[in-house]
Motif scaffolding. Structure first.
Motif, PDB file in Angstrom:
ATOM      1  N   GLY A  21       0.829  -1.210   0.000  1.00 48.84           N
ATOM      2  CA  GLY A  21       0.000   0.000   0.000  1.00 48.84           C
ATOM      3  C   GLY A  21       0.859   1.254   0.000  1.00 48.84           C
ATOM      4  N   LEU A  22       0.277   2.330  -0.448  1.00 52.89           N
ATOM      5  CA  LEU A  22       0.988   3.602  -0.500  1.00 52.89           C
ATOM      6  C   LEU A  22       0.805   4.366   0.806  1.00 52.89           C
ATOM      7  N   ILE A  23       1.857   4.980   1.278  1.00 48.35           N
ATOM      8  CA  ILE A  23       1.774   5.822   2.468  1.00 48.35           C
ATOM      9  C   ILE A  23       1.357   7.205   2.008  1.00 48.35           C
ATOM     10  N   GLU A  24       0.204   7.673   2.486  1.00 48.87           N
ATOM     11  CA  GLU A  24      -0.298   8.983   2.103  1.00 48.87           C
ATOM     12  C   GLU A  24       0.113  10.052   3.101  1.00 48.87           C
ATOM     13  N   CYS A  25       0.346   9.663   4.335  1.00 44.02           N
ATOM     14  CA  CYS A  25       0.599  10.643   5.382  1.00 44.02           C
ATOM     15  C   CYS A  25       1.138   9.913   6.606  1.00 44.02           C
ATOM     16  N   THR A  26       1.944  10.583   7.385  1.00 49.15           N
ATOM     17  CA  THR A  26       2.326  10.064   8.693  1.00 49.15           C
ATOM     18  C   THR A  26       1.652  10.934   9.745  1.00 49.15           C
ATOM     19  N   GLY A  27       1.555  10.435  10.958  1.00 46.55           N
ATOM     20  CA  GLY A  27       0.886  11.193  12.006  1.00 46.55           C
ATOM     21  C   GLY A  27       1.460  10.863  13.360  1.00 46.55           C
ATOM     22  N   THR A  28       0.837  11.443  14.377  1.00 45.70           N
ATOM     23  CA  THR A  28       1.286  11.274  15.752  1.00 45.70           C
ATOM     24  C   THR A  28       0.120  10.789  16.607  1.00 45.70           C
ATOM     25  N   VAL A  29       0.368   9.765  17.414  1.00 45.65           N
ATOM     26  CA  VAL A  29      -0.642   9.323  18.370  1.00 45.65           C
ATOM     27  C   VAL A  29      -0.679  10.373  19.477  1.00 45.65           C
ATOM     28  N   ILE A  39      -8.796  -0.519  22.699  1.00 49.08           N
ATOM     29  CA  ILE A  39      -7.953   0.650  22.928  1.00 49.08           C
ATOM     30  C   ILE A  39      -8.321   1.664  21.852  1.00 49.08           C
ATOM     31  N   ILE A  40      -8.661   2.863  22.276  1.00 49.16           N
ATOM     32  CA  ILE A  40      -9.040   3.938  21.365  1.00 49.16           C
ATOM     33  C   ILE A  40      -7.831   4.852  21.209  1.00 49.16           C
ATOM     34  N   LEU A  41      -7.376   5.039  19.965  1.00 48.92           N
ATOM     35  CA  LEU A  41      -6.234   5.906  19.686  1.00 48.92           C
ATOM     36  C   LEU A  41      -6.707   7.188  19.022  1.00 48.92           C
ATOM     37  N   GLY A  42      -6.186   8.305  19.485  1.00 53.14           N
ATOM     38  CA  GLY A  42      -6.400   9.589  18.816  1.00 53.14           C
ATOM     39  C   GLY A  42      -5.147   9.879  18.002  1.00 53.14           C
ATOM     40  N   ILE A  43      -5.301  10.090  16.699  1.00 50.84           N
ATOM     41  CA  ILE A  43      -4.146  10.288  15.830  1.00 50.84           C
ATOM     42  C   ILE A  43      -4.288  11.610  15.098  1.00 50.84           C
ATOM     43  N   GLU A  44      -3.257  12.426  15.162  1.00 44.75           N
ATOM     44  CA  GLU A  44      -3.237  13.699  14.456  1.00 44.75           C
ATOM     45  C   GLU A  44      -2.372  13.547  13.215  1.00 44.75           C
ATOM     46  N   PRO A  45      -2.971  13.719  12.011  1.00 47.70           N
ATOM     47  CA  PRO A  45      -2.167  13.584  10.785  1.00 47.70           C
ATOM     48  C   PRO A  45      -1.115  14.684  10.706  1.00 47.70           C
ATOM     49  N   GLY A  46      -0.031  14.379  10.026  1.00 47.58           N
ATOM     50  CA  GLY A  46       1.075  15.316   9.897  1.00 47.58           C
ATOM     51  C   GLY A  46       0.875  16.383   8.835  1.00 47.58           C
ATOM     52  N   VAL A  47      -0.240  16.335   8.114  1.00 51.74           N
ATOM     53  CA  VAL A  47      -0.543  17.348   7.104  1.00 51.74           C
ATOM     54  C   VAL A  47      -1.971  17.844   7.314  1.00 51.74           C
ATOM     55  N   LYS A  48      -2.228  19.102   6.951  1.00 50.38           N
ATOM     56  CA  LYS A  48      -3.557  19.675   7.172  1.00 50.38           C
ATOM     57  C   LYS A  48      -4.592  19.193   6.170  1.00 50.38           C
ATOM     58  N   SER A  49      -4.186  18.836   4.975  1.00 44.84           N
ATOM     59  CA  SER A  49      -5.147  18.501   3.921  1.00 44.84           C
ATOM     60  C   SER A  49      -5.510  17.018   3.871  1.00 44.84           C
ATOM     61  N   PHE A  50      -5.074  16.227   4.845  1.00 44.29           N
ATOM     62  CA  PHE A  50      -5.358  14.795   4.846  1.00 44.29           C
ATOM     63  C   PHE A  50      -6.796  14.532   5.261  1.00 44.29           C
ATOM     64  N   SER A  51      -7.452  13.608   4.572  1.00 47.05           N
ATOM     65  CA  SER A  51      -8.803  13.213   4.976  1.00 47.05           C
ATOM     66  C   SER A  51      -8.931  11.702   4.885  1.00 47.05           C
ATOM     67  N   ALA A  59      -2.528   2.123   8.987  1.00 51.77           N
ATOM     68  CA  ALA A  59      -1.484   1.270   9.568  1.00 51.77           C
ATOM     69  C   ALA A  59      -0.794   2.020  10.701  1.00 51.77           C
ATOM     70  N   ILE A  60      -0.703   1.371  11.843  1.00 49.14           N
ATOM     71  CA  ILE A  60      -0.012   1.920  13.007  1.00 49.14           C
ATOM     72  C   ILE A  60       1.116   0.956  13.347  1.00 49.14           C
ATOM     73  N   ASP A  61       2.351   1.387  13.126  1.00 44.54           N
ATOM     74  CA  ASP A  61       3.517   0.527  13.337  1.00 44.54           C
ATOM     75  C   ASP A  61       3.357  -0.824  12.648  1.00 44.54           C
TER      76      ASP A  61
END
Length: 70
Positions: A21-29, A39-51, A59-61
């Motif tokens: 698969g293609l990586i579209e964006c990385t983010g931070t938990v 377990i509920i994870l809150g993830i903030e994408p590393g770019v503003k235009s990601f949807s 994918a997380i790790d």
């Protein structure tokens, strides 16, 4: 865990099985909480235009997870 005979069919011994698969964006938990056995994870994408959308796969790790809420 070894591959089942069904998955091995048609795979050359030199080949490996890998998700491509293609990586579209990385983010931070940014948060994690437990609800029962979930377990509920809150993830903030590393770019503003990601949807994304509910039901999408992320994918997380290296573990594929499903978006349940935005």
């Amino acid at each position: 865990m070894p591959l089942s005979p069904e998955l091995k069919q048609g795979i050359d011994s030199k080949d490996s099985v890998m998700f491509t698969g293609l990586i579209e964006c990385t983010g931070t938990v940014v948060s994690a909480s437990r609800t029962g056995s979930n377990i509920i994870l809150g993830i903030e994408p590393g770019v503003k235009s990601f949807s994304t959308s509910v039901g999408a796969s992320v994918a997380i790790d290296g573990a594929c997870l499903t978006v349940e809420r935005i």
